[in-house]
Design an enzyme around this catalytic site. Structure first.
Site, PDB file in Angstrom:
ATOM      1  N   SER A  34      92.707  67.335 -52.818  1.00  8.53           N
ATOM      2  CA  SER A  34      93.721  66.447 -53.404  1.00  8.53           C
ATOM      3  C   SER A  34      93.216  65.493 -54.472  1.00  8.53           C
ATOM      4  O   SER A  34      94.024  64.809 -55.101  1.00  8.53           O
ATOM      5  CB  SER A  34      94.418  65.647 -52.302  1.00  8.53           C
ATOM      6  OG  SER A  34      95.367  66.448 -51.635  1.00  8.53           O
ATOM      7  N   LYS A  93      94.856  65.587 -57.846  1.00  9.47           N
ATOM      8  CA  LYS A  93      96.022  64.789 -58.223  1.00  9.47           C
ATOM      9  C   LYS A  93      95.660  63.751 -59.286  1.00  9.47           C
ATOM     10  O   LYS A  93      96.535  63.276 -60.018  1.00  9.47           O
ATOM     11  CB  LYS A  93      96.620  64.121 -56.989  1.00  9.47           C
ATOM     12  CG  LYS A  93      97.249  65.105 -55.997  1.00  9.47           C
ATOM     13  CD  LYS A  93      97.818  64.378 -54.782  1.00  9.47           C
ATOM     14  CE  LYS A  93      98.614  65.319 -53.870  1.00  9.47           C
ATOM     15  NZ  LYS A  93      97.768  66.232 -53.092  1.00  9.47           N
ATOM     16  N   SER A 146      99.192  61.150 -50.552  1.00 12.25           N
ATOM     17  CA  SER A 146      98.750  62.484 -50.990  1.00 12.25           C
ATOM     18  C   SER A 146      99.851  63.527 -50.862  1.00 12.25           C
ATOM     19  O   SER A 146      99.601  64.671 -50.455  1.00 12.25           O
ATOM     20  CB  SER A 146      97.510  62.924 -50.204  1.00 12.25           C
ATOM     21  OG  SER A 146      96.740  63.822 -50.948  1.00 12.25           O
ATOM     22  N   LYS A 204      91.220  58.018 -54.809  1.00 14.99           N
ATOM     23  CA  LYS A 204      91.979  59.108 -54.189  1.00 14.99           C
ATOM     24  C   LYS A 204      91.106  59.868 -53.211  1.00 14.99           C
ATOM     25  O   LYS A 204      89.947  60.184 -53.501  1.00 14.99           O
ATOM     26  CB  LYS A 204      92.500  60.069 -55.267  1.00 14.99           C
ATOM     27  CG  LYS A 204      93.406  61.163 -54.730  1.00 14.99           C
ATOM     28  CD  LYS A 204      94.743  60.603 -54.310  1.00 14.99           C
ATOM     29  CE  LYS A 204      95.568  61.618 -53.533  1.00 14.99           C
ATOM     30  NZ  LYS A 204      95.074  61.814 -52.142  1.00 14.99           N
TER      31      LYS A 204
END
Length: 418
Positions: A110, A113, A167, A280
């Protein structure tokens, strides 16, 4: 526009007529510090990465072309972490303070992203309202979702919070679709735009297949590339605001009888690390844990990226925190490499195009020699070699250049070679 100097071209022409010497043996990689923990069982096999590219592996400096550890001479050993690869860099100066396999291909999970954010955050009005459609929920079963519903109406800003705090893979699809006009091919168009943006930034080892980071065939990135992407993200005020948000409210959707609910930021760095700027987290069973985090201290802003980590004995954000501590302990002028800029990349592309044009002309001029007996074949071989070298020289010069030259560059290389 950068041009290949005439003297350099002449030297290359002379070299083409000589025997090319064998390349010196590459220095052995220095092992990265690792904790002594048992490797988890039942992990799916890692995807087979592309072969290493000697030019892309040296983007930002020759010392970064390693699968092992690179730190400044005399620097304290960095903390032992389970991350397979990592990098610590200065967001403002672009100096790389240390790294482990910075250009090694990895699967992103993720943290991809952050590339979606770098590509389309500036293109979307945060106050625009999006109506969720069925394809937005086309995500892997049991994967991370923020919980949008078909027919639900959400502000773009709310979806960014759902993407970066929780997420949400469903939020990633909705944002990607909307950024490309909202059609059925919107996600595919945005993924193509993500790959184009990666190339513009100099993240040449990054290839996105999904906007969310859910595993896809041929999807890769590197710790170095993630640092380039994060540098653009942290320059965006909206991104900084979103990733520092601790909680957010997903609105009620009365038309489908869904109540509103609260989401929390999964990045524990912002709760536990003084000066945290956010970041993140990421995880898939194939990619394992990945992490991007930023922090500021005493006027310095650093970013850490790590890939292929396990959650024991330290979770991803904790490994990031330990590496940030190590980075802040380094002198301000410490460096083993550089984060390239889009301007560097544009100059490289222009120089490469020019060199290819010039080398094509040289090759055509030598073409009649192929019909000549005896030494003619050698002439063609020499011309071909010159064409190849001339085409590649600007690429090597621009991508491996260091912004500041001097003793520190030699120090970095001495550590790389042990």
């Amino acid at each position: 526009m950068n041009r290949v100097p005439a003297t350099l071209a002449a030297l290359l022409l002379a070299a083409a007529a000589a025997v090319v010497p064998a390349s010196p043996a590459a220095a052995a990689d220095i092992p990265c510090p690792k904790p002594k923990v048992a490797k988890p069982t039942g992990i799916p096999p890692r995807p087979v990465p592309p072969a290493d590219d000697p030019v892309n592996s040296a983007v930002g400096g020759d010392a970064l072309a390693t699968h092992g550890l690179v730190i400044p001479a005399g620097a304290k050993q960095p903390p032992a972490v389970t991350a397979t690869t990592w990098i610590v860099a200065d967001l403002d100066t672009g100096e790389v303070l240390g790294a482990c396999g910075p250009h090694v291909y990895q699967t992103p999970a993720s943290v991809q992203k952050t590339l979606l954010a770098a590509t389309v955050m500036d293109k979307l009005d945060p106050n625009q309202t999006i109506t969720a459609v069925r394809s937005d929920l086309d995500i892997e079963v049991n994967s991370s979702a923020v919980g949008i519903v078909v027919g639900g109406k959400y502000k773009v800003s709310t979806l960014w919070l759902g993407l970066l705090l929780n997420s949400g893979n469903d939020a990633a699809n909705a944002l990607a679709r909307t950024a490309a006009g909202g059609g059925s091919d919107g996600v595919a168009k945005t993924v193509a735009a993500m790959n184009a943006e990666a190339q513009r930034l100099g993240a040449f080892q990054t290839h996105a297949v999904t906007p969310s980071g859910l595993d896809g065939k041929g999807q890769f990135t590197s710790a170095y590339d993630l640092a380039l992407i994060a540098r653009k993200d942290f320059a965006n005020a909206d991104f900084r605001k979103y990733v520092l948000t601790r909680t957010a409210q997903m609105p009620a959707q009365p038309q489908v009888k869904q109540k509103g609910f609260q989401i929390q930021n999964e990045n524990k760095l912002i709760y536990n690390y003084p000066g945290a700027m956010g970041g993140k987290t990421g995880f898939t069973t194939v990619a394992r844990h990945s992490y991007v985090g930023g922090a500021q201290r005493n006027g310095r802003r650093l970013v850490v990226t790590l890939l292929g980590a396990e959650a024991h004995p330290l979770r991803g954000w904790q490994q990031g925190a330990a590496l940030l501590d190590w980075g802040f302990a380094q002198p301000a002028d410490s460096s083993v490499g550089k984060l390239v800029t889009p301007e560097d990349v544009a100059a490289r592309n222009a120089a490469t195009t020019e060199a290819k044009t010039e080398s094509t002309g040289a090759a055509k001029a030598a073409a009649p020699a192929v019909h000549s007996p005896g030494p003619g074949a050698t002439t063609v071989m020499a011309a071909g070699l010159v064409a190849l070298v001339l085409a590649g020289t600007p690429l090597l010069l621009l991508l491996t250049q260091r912004r500041r030259r001097g003793p520190r560059a030699a120090v970095a290389r001495s550590v790389r070679r042990g």
